[in-house]
Write a protein that holds these residues in place. Sequence first.
Motif, PDB file in Angstrom:
ATOM      1  N   LEU A 163      -7.091  31.258  -1.461  1.00 51.16           N
ATOM      2  CA  LEU A 163      -7.697  32.474  -0.887  1.00 51.16           C
ATOM      3  C   LEU A 163      -7.492  33.675  -1.806  1.00 51.16           C
ATOM      4  O   LEU A 163      -8.293  34.597  -1.827  1.00 51.16           O
ATOM      5  CB  LEU A 163      -7.113  32.762   0.500  1.00 51.16           C
ATOM      6  N   ARG A 164      -6.397  33.637  -2.586  1.00 50.29           N
ATOM      7  CA  ARG A 164      -6.098  34.751  -3.495  1.00 50.29           C
ATOM      8  C   ARG A 164      -6.747  34.578  -4.868  1.00 50.29           C
ATOM      9  O   ARG A 164      -6.495  35.359  -5.783  1.00 50.29           O
ATOM     10  CB  ARG A 164      -4.577  34.872  -3.680  1.00 50.29           C
ATOM     11  N   GLY A 165      -7.520  33.494  -4.999  1.00 55.32           N
ATOM     12  CA  GLY A 165      -8.200  33.258  -6.273  1.00 55.32           C
ATOM     13  C   GLY A 165      -7.266  32.776  -7.369  1.00 55.32           C
ATOM     14  O   GLY A 165      -7.581  32.859  -8.556  1.00 55.32           O
ATOM     15  N   ARG A 166      -6.106  32.237  -6.973  1.00 59.06           N
ATOM     16  CA  ARG A 166      -5.172  31.697  -7.971  1.00 59.06           C
ATOM     17  C   ARG A 166      -5.217  30.177  -7.918  1.00 59.06           C
ATOM     18  O   ARG A 166      -5.690  29.589  -6.967  1.00 59.06           O
ATOM     19  CB  ARG A 166      -3.743  32.153  -7.658  1.00 59.06           C
ATOM     20  N   ARG A 167      -4.621  29.566  -8.932  1.00 58.90           N
ATOM     21  CA  ARG A 167      -4.566  28.118  -8.949  1.00 58.90           C
ATOM     22  C   ARG A 167      -3.391  27.655  -8.080  1.00 58.90           C
ATOM     23  O   ARG A 167      -2.249  28.029  -8.342  1.00 58.90           O
ATOM     24  CB  ARG A 167      -4.365  27.643 -10.396  1.00 58.90           C
ATOM     25  N   PRO A 168      -3.659  26.854  -7.054  1.00 56.85           N
ATOM     26  CA  PRO A 168      -2.543  26.374  -6.225  1.00 56.85           C
ATOM     27  C   PRO A 168      -1.664  25.388  -6.992  1.00 56.85           C
ATOM     28  O   PRO A 168      -2.094  24.811  -7.989  1.00 56.85           O
ATOM     29  CB  PRO A 168      -3.228  25.685  -5.055  1.00 56.85           C
ATOM     30  N   GLU A 169      -0.438  25.225  -6.517  1.00 60.90           N
ATOM     31  CA  GLU A 169       0.485  24.305  -7.188  1.00 60.90           C
ATOM     32  C   GLU A 169      -0.077  22.877  -7.177  1.00 60.90           C
ATOM     33  O   GLU A 169       0.080  22.139  -8.143  1.00 60.90           O
ATOM     34  CB  GLU A 169       1.831  24.360  -6.459  1.00 60.90           C
ATOM     35  N   HIS A 170      -0.707  22.507  -6.087  1.00 61.65           N
ATOM     36  CA  HIS A 170      -1.233  21.144  -5.974  1.00 61.65           C
ATOM     37  C   HIS A 170      -2.673  21.195  -5.501  1.00 61.65           C
ATOM     38  O   HIS A 170      -2.931  21.567  -4.362  1.00 61.65           O
ATOM     39  CB  HIS A 170      -0.405  20.323  -4.992  1.00 61.65           C
ATOM     40  N   ILE A 171      -3.579  20.826  -6.378  1.00 67.59           N
ATOM     41  CA  ILE A 171      -4.994  20.783  -6.005  1.00 67.59           C
ATOM     42  C   ILE A 171      -5.561  19.435  -6.426  1.00 67.59           C
ATOM     43  O   ILE A 171      -5.300  18.946  -7.527  1.00 67.59           O
ATOM     44  CB  ILE A 171      -5.791  21.985  -6.581  1.00 67.59           C
ATOM     45  N   VAL A 172      -6.309  18.827  -5.526  1.00 69.00           N
ATOM     46  CA  VAL A 172      -6.853  17.493  -5.767  1.00 69.00           C
ATOM     47  C   VAL A 172      -8.141  17.575  -6.598  1.00 69.00           C
ATOM     48  O   VAL A 172      -8.427  16.683  -7.381  1.00 69.00           O
ATOM     49  CB  VAL A 172      -7.134  16.807  -4.409  1.00 69.00           C
ATOM     50  N   ASN A 173      -8.901  18.650  -6.418  1.00 67.72           N
ATOM     51  CA  ASN A 173     -10.189  18.787  -7.127  1.00 67.72           C
ATOM     52  C   ASN A 173     -10.209  20.073  -7.977  1.00 67.72           C
ATOM     53  O   ASN A 173     -10.959  21.002  -7.662  1.00 67.72           O
ATOM     54  CB  ASN A 173     -11.363  18.741  -6.137  1.00 67.72           C
ATOM     55  N   PRO A 174      -9.373  20.135  -9.019  1.00 70.36           N
ATOM     56  CA  PRO A 174      -9.248  21.372  -9.815  1.00 70.36           C
ATOM     57  C   PRO A 174     -10.570  21.804 -10.433  1.00 70.36           C
ATOM     58  O   PRO A 174     -10.738  22.975 -10.770  1.00 70.36           O
ATOM     59  CB  PRO A 174      -8.217  21.008 -10.892  1.00 70.36           C
ATOM     60  N   GLU A 175     -11.521  20.872 -10.558  1.00 67.71           N
ATOM     61  CA  GLU A 175     -12.808  21.226 -11.181  1.00 67.71           C
ATOM     62  C   GLU A 175     -13.535  22.347 -10.435  1.00 67.71           C
ATOM     63  O   GLU A 175     -14.323  23.068 -11.023  1.00 67.71           O
ATOM     64  CB  GLU A 175     -13.699  19.988 -11.362  1.00 67.71           C
ATOM     65  N   ILE A 176     -13.249  22.528  -9.158  1.00 71.79           N
ATOM     66  CA  ILE A 176     -13.938  23.601  -8.427  1.00 71.79           C
ATOM     67  C   ILE A 176     -13.459  24.987  -8.842  1.00 71.79           C
ATOM     68  O   ILE A 176     -14.087  25.989  -8.559  1.00 71.79           O
ATOM     69  CB  ILE A 176     -13.862  23.456  -6.886  1.00 71.79           C
ATOM     70  N   LEU A 177     -12.282  25.044  -9.488  1.00 68.31           N
ATOM     71  CA  LEU A 177     -11.757  26.347  -9.905  1.00 68.31           C
ATOM     72  C   LEU A 177     -12.449  26.849 -11.170  1.00 68.31           C
ATOM     73  O   LEU A 177     -12.429  28.029 -11.470  1.00 68.31           O
ATOM     74  CB  LEU A 177     -10.242  26.268 -10.159  1.00 68.31           C
ATOM     75  N   ALA A 178     -13.065  25.928 -11.913  1.00 67.44           N
ATOM     76  CA  ALA A 178     -13.641  26.288 -13.219  1.00 67.44           C
ATOM     77  C   ALA A 178     -14.868  27.180 -13.073  1.00 67.44           C
ATOM     78  O   ALA A 178     -15.523  27.191 -12.054  1.00 67.44           O
ATOM     79  CB  ALA A 178     -14.005  25.024 -13.974  1.00 67.44           C
TER      80      ALA A 178
END
Length: 327
Positions: free
Chosen positions: A312-327
């Motif tokens: 929600l804060r627009g940061r990378r969470p410690e554990h994300i299963v689908n990191p590609e959505i952050l790109a």
Amino acid sequence: MAGVTVAVTRAIPEAGLDRLNDAPEIGDVRLWADDLPPDPEELVALLAGCAGALTLLTDQIDAEILDRVPGLRVVSNYAVGYDNIDVEAATERGVAVCNTPGILTETTADLAFALLMASARRIPEGVDYVRAGRWQTWGPRLLLGQDIHGATLGIVGLGRIGQAVAARARGFGMRILATARHEDPVADELGVEYRDLDDLLREADFVSLHVDLSPETTGMIGADELALMKPTATLINTARGPVVDTGALVEALREGTIAGAALDVTDPEPLSADHPLLALPNALVVPHIASATVATRDRMATVAADNLLAVLRGRRPEHIVNPEILA
Ligand code: GLV
Ligand code: GLV
């Protein structure tokens, strides 16, 4: 700013709820307070208008549900497993999926080992025997079980939890075999020998399952695999119920194809009290409690909350299963 709304699909430990309640960007934390999970319609109603959902492995999050709650940006699962979430559908819709790996590794390995020991030494049967008032004298043939020390443990899936089980087995003087998708140098340190599944099943006295549930692992242990096991062997499952074909397992326990099963997870889950598995004295079943310690569940709650807040804060969470959505 009023702040966004998030939903929590069951009463998780306070530590996690506090994190969400204290977050300035969250206006409302909607908590599903029932003991039983919401059904799909109730889930949609709960998630309507939410930016984040902290979910449990009992919530099925599929494409249809995601389409009905278009404002949702993150599904943070309070579990290491995420087979309850259609990750592909979430990724296509730009929804982050988070989980809690690492945290529950040792706690889950403890329970896998507890199940191994309890079934090898027939502890539940012994407890029932005493409670039923049947204990009349020391019995030379009473409740004879299997030795753990010196026995061979077969670990199916030498990931984080499988390795933690191997470390325990080493301390108990067991011989350790494992299957793995990739050979890992840690196997040498743990004294683990690699085998393919069939050889492991033939050689092991205890077979413990530590694979994720996926199309490849669904029904991985069926009648053919059980038939390879020794008649004195025990199957331990702390992974996911559908990895084992339940009907074939009931048959194998009834026929004496294997000696016993100790299960933290089942298919179906929950098991009703009249399920054939529960009529078998050589089946030990506990209700999916492998990560259930006070400390571990607190940590899972805070990590799941932090993962949700990070997205929600627009940061990378410690554990994300689908990191590609952050790109
Ligand atoms: C429990 O089964 C988990 O996946 O965390
Ligand atoms: C058992 O209690 C023994 O002394 O062998």
